[in-house]
Design an enzyme around this catalytic site. Structure first.
Site, short mmCIF file in Angstrom:
data_model
loop_
_atom_site.label_atom_id
_atom_site.label_comp_id
_atom_site.label_asym_id
_atom_site.label_seq_id
_atom_site.Cartn_x
_atom_site.Cartn_y
_atom_site.Cartn_z
N THR A 1 0.76 -1.26 0.03
CA THR A 1 -0.17 -0.05 0.15
C THR A 1 0.77 1.20 0.00
O THR A 1 0.72 2.11 -0.65
CB THR A 1 -0.84 0.00 1.11
OG1 THR A 1 -1.49 -1.25 1.38
CG2 THR A 1 -1.83 1.18 1.04
N VAL A 2 1.89 1.24 0.87
CA VAL A 2 2.63 2.54 0.86
C VAL A 2 3.48 2.62 -0.16
O VAL A 2 3.64 3.80 -0.80
CB VAL A 2 3.37 2.40 2.30
CG1 VAL A 2 4.30 3.78 2.43
CG2 VAL A 2 2.35 2.16 3.49
N ARG B 1 7.48 -10.15 -8.27
CA ARG B 1 7.41 -9.18 -9.64
C ARG B 1 5.94 -9.18 -10.39
O ARG B 1 5.57 -8.07 -10.84
CB ARG B 1 8.37 -9.47 -10.55
CG ARG B 1 8.49 -8.49 -11.55
CD ARG B 1 9.71 -8.71 -12.41
NE ARG B 1 10.16 -7.55 -13.15
CZ ARG B 1 11.12 -7.12 -14.10
NH1 ARG B 1 11.95 -8.51 -13.90
NH2 ARG B 1 11.48 -6.46 -14.67
N LYS C 1 8.35 0.44 11.88
CA LYS C 1 8.13 0.79 13.21
C LYS C 1 8.55 -0.30 13.94
O LYS C 1 9.45 -0.05 15.17
CB LYS C 1 6.88 1.02 13.82
CG LYS C 1 5.84 -0.10 13.53
CD LYS C 1 4.47 0.18 12.99
CE LYS C 1 4.40 -0.07 11.63
NZ LYS C 1 3.46 0.26 10.72
N VAL D 1 5.28 6.17 12.78
CA VAL D 1 4.52 6.53 13.58
C VAL D 1 3.53 7.36 13.09
O VAL D 1 3.56 8.36 12.84
CB VAL D 1 5.28 7.12 14.68
CG1 VAL D 1 4.19 7.27 15.98
CG2 VAL D 1 6.47 6.21 15.35
N GLU E 1 -6.21 -6.66 9.17
CA GLU E 1 -5.24 -7.67 8.65
C GLU E 1 -5.87 -8.92 8.75
O GLU E 1 -6.71 -9.21 9.68
CB GLU E 1 -4.03 -7.83 9.26
CG GLU E 1 -3.14 -6.35 9.15
CD GLU E 1 -2.42 -6.15 7.90
OE1 GLU E 1 -2.43 -7.30 6.94
OE2 GLU E 1 -2.17 -4.96 7.69
N ASP F 1 1.69 -3.21 17.67
CA ASP F 1 2.00 -2.25 16.83
C ASP F 1 2.06 -0.62 17.68
O ASP F 1 3.09 -0.12 17.29
CB ASP F 1 0.78 -2.32 15.56
CG ASP F 1 1.00 -1.04 14.74
OD1 ASP F 1 1.86 -1.11 13.82
OD2 ASP F 1 0.33 -0.06 15.02
N LYS G 1 5.26 1.69 18.31
CA LYS G 1 5.20 3.43 18.02
C LYS G 1 5.61 4.10 19.24
O LYS G 1 6.27 4.89 18.95
CB LYS G 1 3.98 3.64 17.35
CG LYS G 1 3.67 3.08 15.98
CD LYS G 1 2.08 2.91 15.53
CE LYS G 1 1.90 2.67 14.17
NZ LYS G 1 0.53 2.50 13.74
N GLY H 1 -3.07 4.48 5.63
CA GLY H 1 -3.31 4.70 4.24
C GLY H 1 -2.17 4.92 3.52
O GLY H 1 -1.04 5.50 3.78
N1 HSE Z 1 -1.85 -1.35 11.27
C1 HSE Z 1 -1.66 -0.07 11.51
C2 HSE Z 1 -3.08 0.55 12.30
C3 HSE Z 1 -1.13 0.89 10.45
O1 HSE Z 1 -3.86 -0.06 12.26
O2 HSE Z 1 -2.84 1.87 12.84
C4 HSE Z 1 0.09 0.78 10.45
O3 HSE Z 1 1.15 1.05 11.59
#
Ligand code: HSE
Length: 429
Positions: free
Chosen positions: A15-16, A47, A106, A133, A191, A202, A206, A303
């Site tokens: 995505t990023v 690929r 992170k 973050v 996810e 996560d 951060k 996002g």
């Molecule tokens: N999975 C994280 C969240 C975004 O739901 O905030 C990426 O760090």
């Protein structure tokens, strides 16, 4: 002489990565220092995987380490993810050959930040991670740069959008954690394996990074105390609301004379507090400085567009030759992270007991709390139709965690108490 072109290698095309490629091709001329950024190499696991962006004209590298070392790139962007494995190997390879690194990872920074900072600084190249973050909301540069003239006392916020979305939906729709999570997974908001998010890991990565930036210490993810939202019951959300609170997953870091306390746990936040009003998948952060006072920021924590914007801001820092230590101070002079024992931490608490509805129960619970030295602030008994017992809920005045857990253990053993009492902390912010 200034460069006319900055050649960017991007490893990780999720995505990023897609957001970054789109941005750099739409803005053909992202040139904050005069020379423009051009992608000259990409790498990902597959690929041929279908992607909503075109990579057919970009030089492909099967191995991200080879991309990281390639003489055809000036900046290595790591968007692979994961604390170890190919992400770490590629970042180390880039730094070792003296290439600036920009990463959104992170886990990597929280778990290996101090050693990577030492490597980057010994090579005289930047290692930047604004996107790690709060996604597109600029928290890293704010602490590292804008607040370096202050002594930050605490940071606390909502750092995981998935958890905030789930808790907000439970609150507004009256559905259970499991229901909202499976809907979020169906819609692609959560996810397939949600453990990193709902388990609090996560957010812990951060806040460990923010603690290092705020306090000038080495990041120490292993010292974080972590509780996720998977045990948050709808009943607690509803009872907290009756008491004037919302339940949020709050990640916090506090500095005292004893050291640093980094924690993530579901927390009651007063409904009038800005953190309680950050709904949906928003991220939000309170920073308290000794001289600056209190600062509040809020914005998208994930996002494609927002996170890629943060990556691009770091690329701009490399291009403009912005020169800062990786954390608040050079890696060689970061203070050691001295963890504070959470058992000594004082906080107000919310306690929920499921008890038999018979005479003397409330007296038994409150006597046990009084004997243990826990002072009750408010009390609520709320019958629930067709339930086996009745929930009683109380909030306490500030009390040491060790005193509270000892009292809860004693109450759990009372014959009138039907299940293990539920403890949630009340925010101090
Ligand atoms: N999975 C994280 C969240 C975004 O739901 O905030 C990426 O760090």
């Amino acid at each position: 002489m200034s460069k006319t072109e900055w050649r960017v290698g991007v490893a990780g095309l999720g995505t990023v990565g897609g957001g970054l490629l789109n941005f750099l091709s739409d803005r053909a001329g992202f040139a904050p220092a005069g020379g423009k950024a051009v992608v000259t190499g990409v790498s990902a696991r597959s690929r041929s995987r279908p992607r909503p962006f075109d990579i057919s004209n970009l030089p492909w590298f099967d191995d991200p380490v080879e991309l990281a070392k390639s003489p055809d790139i000036d900046i290595f962007v790591e968007l692979i993810g994961g604390s170890d494995g190919p992400a770490k190997a590629a970042v180390e390879a880039a730094l070792n050959v003296g290439k600036p690194v920009v990463t959104a990872n992170k886990a990597l920074i929280a778990e290996h930040g101090a050693e990577l900072a030492a490597l980057a600084e010994s090579k005289g190249v930047p290692l930047l991670f604004e996107a790690a973050v709060m996604g597109g909301t600029p928290a890293v540069k704010m602490l590292r740069e804008a607040m370096v003239g202050d002594d930050v006392k605490s940071v606390a916020g909502i750092l995981n959008g998935t958890c905030n979305y789930i808790l907000s939906e439970m609150d507004s729709s009256g559905r259970s954690f499991a229901d909202v999570l499976s809907e979020a997974q169906r819609l692609g908001y959560a996810e397939a394996d949600p453990t990193m998010d709902v388990g609090g890991f996560d957010a812990a990565h951060k806040i460990s990074i923010l603690a290092a930036l705020a306090f000038g210490c080495a990041p120490n993810y292993a010292a974080a105390e972590i509780e996720g939202i998977d045990q948050v019951a709808l009943l607690d959300i509803q009872l907290a609301k009756d008491l004037g609170y919302k339940i949020k997953l709050i990640a916090s870091a506090n500095r005292s004379d004893e050291g640093v306390l980094v924690r993530v746990h579901p927390t009651l936040v007063a409904q009038s507090h800005p953190l309680a009003q950050a709904g949906g998948a928003l991220n939000a952060l309170f920073i308290e400085g000794t001289r600056i006072g209190r600062i509040f920021i809020q914005g998208p924590g994930a996002g494609s567009g927002p996170t890629a914007a943060a990556v691009a801001a770091d690329i701009a820092d490399v291009m403009t030759a912005a020169n800062r230590p990786v954390f608040q101070a050079p890696a060689t002079s970061l203070t050691p992270f001295t963890p504070v024992d959470p058992a000594r931490n004082l906080s107000r608490a919310y306690l929920r007991f499921l008890v038999k509805d018979e005479p003397g129960v409330i007296a038994a619970v409150s006597e046990t709390l009084a004997e243990a030295g826990v002072s009750i602030e408010s009390f609520l008994q709320k019958p629930v139709e067709n339930a086996e017992g009745v929930p009683i809920v109380l909030t306490t005045h500030a009390v040491a965690e060790s005193v509270l857990t000892a009292a809860i253990d004693r109450i759990a053993n009372l014959s009138v108490v039907l299940e293990r009492p539920r403890l949630l902390r009340i925010a101090r912010i």
